[in-house]
Each structure stands twice: as C-alpha cells, then as structure tokens.
Design an enzyme around this catalytic site. Structure first.
Site, PDB file in Angstrom:
ATOM      1  N   ARG A   7      11.636  -5.473   4.452  1.00  0.00           N
ATOM      2  CA  ARG A   7      11.095  -4.112   4.412  1.00  0.00           C
ATOM      3  C   ARG A   7      11.932  -3.141   5.245  1.00  0.00           C
ATOM      4  NH1 ARG A   7       4.946  -2.252   5.057  1.00  0.00           N
ATOM      5  NH2 ARG A   7       4.973  -2.923   7.225  1.00  0.00           N
TER       6      ARG A   7
ATOM      7  N   ARG B  82      10.987  -1.454  10.940  1.00  0.00           N
ATOM      8  CA  ARG B  82       9.911  -1.108  11.874  1.00  0.00           C
ATOM      9  C   ARG B  82       9.839  -2.146  12.991  1.00  0.00           C
ATOM     10  NH1 ARG B  82       4.566   0.161   8.413  1.00  0.00           N
ATOM     11  NH2 ARG B  82       3.673  -0.942  10.174  1.00  0.00           N
TER      12      ARG B  82
ATOM     13  N   ARG C 233      -9.677   0.887   8.588  1.00  0.00           N
ATOM     14  CA  ARG C 233      -9.211  -0.466   8.886  1.00  0.00           C
ATOM     15  C   ARG C 233     -10.257  -1.257   9.652  1.00  0.00           C
ATOM     16  NH1 ARG C 233      -3.324   0.568   8.784  1.00  0.00           N
ATOM     17  NH2 ARG C 233      -2.140  -1.312   9.119  1.00  0.00           N
TER      18      ARG C 233
ATOM     19  N   ARG D 291      -0.487  -9.045  13.194  1.00  0.00           N
ATOM     20  CA  ARG D 291      -1.097  -8.011  12.340  1.00  0.00           C
ATOM     21  C   ARG D 291      -1.904  -8.644  11.204  1.00  0.00           C
ATOM     22  NH1 ARG D 291       3.913  -4.921  10.682  1.00  0.00           N
ATOM     23  NH2 ARG D 291       2.521  -3.544   9.538  1.00  0.00           N
TER      24      ARG D 291
ATOM     25  N   LYS E 256       0.836  -1.216   0.000  1.00  0.00           N
ATOM     26  CA  LYS E 256       0.000   0.000   0.000  1.00  0.00           C
ATOM     27  C   LYS E 256       0.870   1.265   0.000  1.00  0.00           C
ATOM     28  CE  LYS E 256      -2.213  -1.002   3.857  1.00  0.00           C
ATOM     29  NZ  LYS E 256      -1.622  -2.291   4.268  1.00  0.00           N
TER      30      LYS E 256
HETATM   31  P1  AMP Z   1       0.676   0.701   8.953  1.00  0.00           P
HETATM   32  O1  AMP Z   1       1.851   1.584   8.851  1.00  0.00           O
HETATM   33  O2  AMP Z   1      -0.476   1.142   8.102  1.00  0.00           O
HETATM   34  O3  AMP Z   1       1.003  -0.768   8.778  1.00  0.00           O
HETATM   35  O4  AMP Z   1       0.152   0.835  10.482  1.00  0.00           O
HETATM   36  C1  AMP Z   1       0.978   0.479  11.573  1.00  0.00           C
HETATM   37  C2  AMP Z   1       0.136   0.342  12.825  1.00  0.00           C
HETATM   38  O5  AMP Z   1      -0.495   1.598  13.114  1.00  0.00           O
HETATM   39  C3  AMP Z   1      -1.006  -0.672  12.752  1.00  0.00           C
HETATM   40  O6  AMP Z   1      -0.592  -1.983  13.022  1.00  0.00           O
HETATM   41  C4  AMP Z   1      -1.946  -0.117  13.816  1.00  0.00           C
HETATM   42  O7  AMP Z   1      -1.483  -0.416  15.121  1.00  0.00           O
HETATM   43  C5  AMP Z   1      -1.805   1.396  13.624  1.00  0.00           C
HETATM   44  N1  AMP Z   1      -2.783   1.916  12.642  1.00  0.00           N
HETATM   45  C6  AMP Z   1      -2.501   2.514  11.454  1.00  0.00           C
HETATM   46  N2  AMP Z   1      -3.628   2.858  10.821  1.00  0.00           N
HETATM   47  C7  AMP Z   1      -4.650   2.470  11.614  1.00  0.00           C
HETATM   48  C8  AMP Z   1      -6.066   2.539  11.502  1.00  0.00           C
HETATM   49  N3  AMP Z   1      -6.666   3.069  10.423  1.00  0.00           N
HETATM   50  N4  AMP Z   1      -6.800   2.013  12.514  1.00  0.00           N
HETATM   51  C9  AMP Z   1      -6.225   1.488  13.614  1.00  0.00           C
HETATM   52  N5  AMP Z   1      -4.903   1.374  13.782  1.00  0.00           N
HETATM   53  C10 AMP Z   1      -4.106   1.877  12.790  1.00  0.00           C
END
Ligand code: AMP
Length: 212
Positions: free
Chosen positions: A123, A156, A88, A167, A13
């Site tokens: 990554r 990360r 999400r 996740r 994404k």
């Molecule tokens: P990402 O970078 O999109 O993989 O997000 C990393 C982490 O941030 C996720 O595993 C969640 O803990 C939190 N997070 C990001 N976006 C959301 C969202 N829309 N709703 C809830 N948690 C989020």
C-alpha cells in the site's frame, strides 16, 4: 445518499470511496485522512491523535465525533456523503444516530486477516491528497507520484507489519460489532473484498441500488 464503508484496515475502503465519489458525485469523508492532515499541519488535534495512531490504537471518540459533525454539516454534504473509516466504535455509531445523521447503507468490505497482512506491504498513499494506491493492484501511472495531484506517494507509518497486526486486533475488538448494530437496523450490506477493485465496486453499486 449517505453511506458508511466498514471493513478491516486495508480492506479497500479508501479505494472504493474514491470510486464512489466519482460515480455518485458526493464527497468521501475519511477520518484517517483528516487526522493525517491535522498531524501534517501540526495542529493540537494532530498532536493528540498521533500518539494513538502510531501505536495502531483508536483515537478517542470525542475527538472523532467533533471533526465528523463539523464535516457533515458543510454544504457539499447536502446531497449525501460517504463515511470512510468512521464510525469505528459502538459509541461513535450511537452518537451519529443520536445526532440524527441519517445512514442509508452500511457496506462491510470483507477480507480475511491473512490477505490483509499481505496487501498492506504494497500500500502507498499520497502525502498531499491522501489518495490510495497499491504497487500491484492499483499502481500509479508514474512511479511514486499521485495521479490526481502529483504529490509524493509514501508508506504510512502505521502500515508497518507489527502495527497492522495491532490494528486488525483493534478492528475485531472494537469495530466489527458495528456489523450487528447496523444489521439490526436493516442497513448492513456485505461485499466480498477478496476480488478485483472493479468487481468489489460493482457489488457495492448493486448493494446500494445504484447503476454500475
Ligand atoms: P485509517 O486511515 O482509516 O486506517 O485510520 C488510521 C488511524 O486513524 C486509525 O488506526 C486510528 O488510529 C485513527 N482513526 C481513523 N478513524 C478513526 C475513528 N473513526 N475512530 C478512532 N480512530 C480513528
């Protein structure tokens, strides 16, 4: 044009959002990047979000909806935006609809779980601007350094193998249902994420009716 990028963690994404920003000249809004920035800045939001993120869990809907509503209201979103990693949950998707945030296309980037688990090991992300890299599929020009801003590339914390599994579980339990939600609204476009970055990007552009 207002877009949502859906997909499991590691589906691509962030990488596709970066390409679409250049192609469509609209900003990408990554809640993950916004939360990581809040953590780095030591804000109250960051402190609260970190507890959930470190465990691979979702941050509560009300925290997310606040930051998204504020961001999409900014002037640079007037001609459109790309939501990367949000909504999400069903509650987040319903709240966006209720707020009248118009969504034109929802692109689900599909990659199977085994491939995700393998990909995540390679990554890297920029500690300064959040840009995504991969040691094999998208290496930086200079080892460990971001091409765009010169920031240091890091792994990360939530890309640790056991957190990735958590996740993925959360994705299947809470996020995948959004495909049905948007399919019923006639906005879902499925894209194969098990191919080159360029190939997936071409598919996305075709799906949203933009020129490659
Ligand atoms: P990402 O970078 O999109 O993989 O997000 C990393 C982490 O941030 C996720 O595993 C969640 O803990 C939190 N997070 C990001 N976006 C959301 C969202 N829309 N709703 C809830 N948690 C989020």
């Amino acid at each position: 044009m207002n877009l949502i990028l859906l997909g499991a963690p590691g589906a691509g994404k962030g990488t596709q959002a970066e390409k679409l920003v250049n192609k469509l000249s609209i900003p990408a809004i990554s809640t993950g990047n916004m939360l990581r920035e809040a953590i780095a800045n030591g804000t109250d939001l960051g402190k609260e979000a970190k507890k959930y993120m470190d465990e691979g869990n979702l941050v509560p809907d009300e925290l997310i909806l606040g930051i998204v509503a504020e961001r999409v209201a900014k002037p640079d979103c007037a001609n459109g935006f790309i939501l990367d990693g949000v909504p999400r949950t069903l509650a987040q998707a319903e709240a966006l609809e209720a707020k009248g945030v118009r969504i034109d296309h929802v692109i689900s980037i599909e990659v199977n779980d085994q491939d995700i688990a393998q990909r995540m090991g390679g990554r890297r992300v920029c500690s300064k601007c959040g840009a995504s890299y991969h040691v094999v599929a998208k290496p930086p020009k200079k080892d460990g350094v971001c091409d765009s801003c010169g920031g240091a590339l890091i792994i990360r914390k939530d890309d640790a193998p056991e957190t990735v599994l958590k996740r993925l579980e959360v994705y299947h339990a809470s996020t995948e249902v959004l495909k049905d939600f948007y399919a019923k609204l006639g906005r879902l476009r499925i894209v194969n994420g098990n191919q080159s970055i360029e190939g997936a990007n071409e598919e996305i552009l075709k799906a949203i009716g933009a020129k490659a």
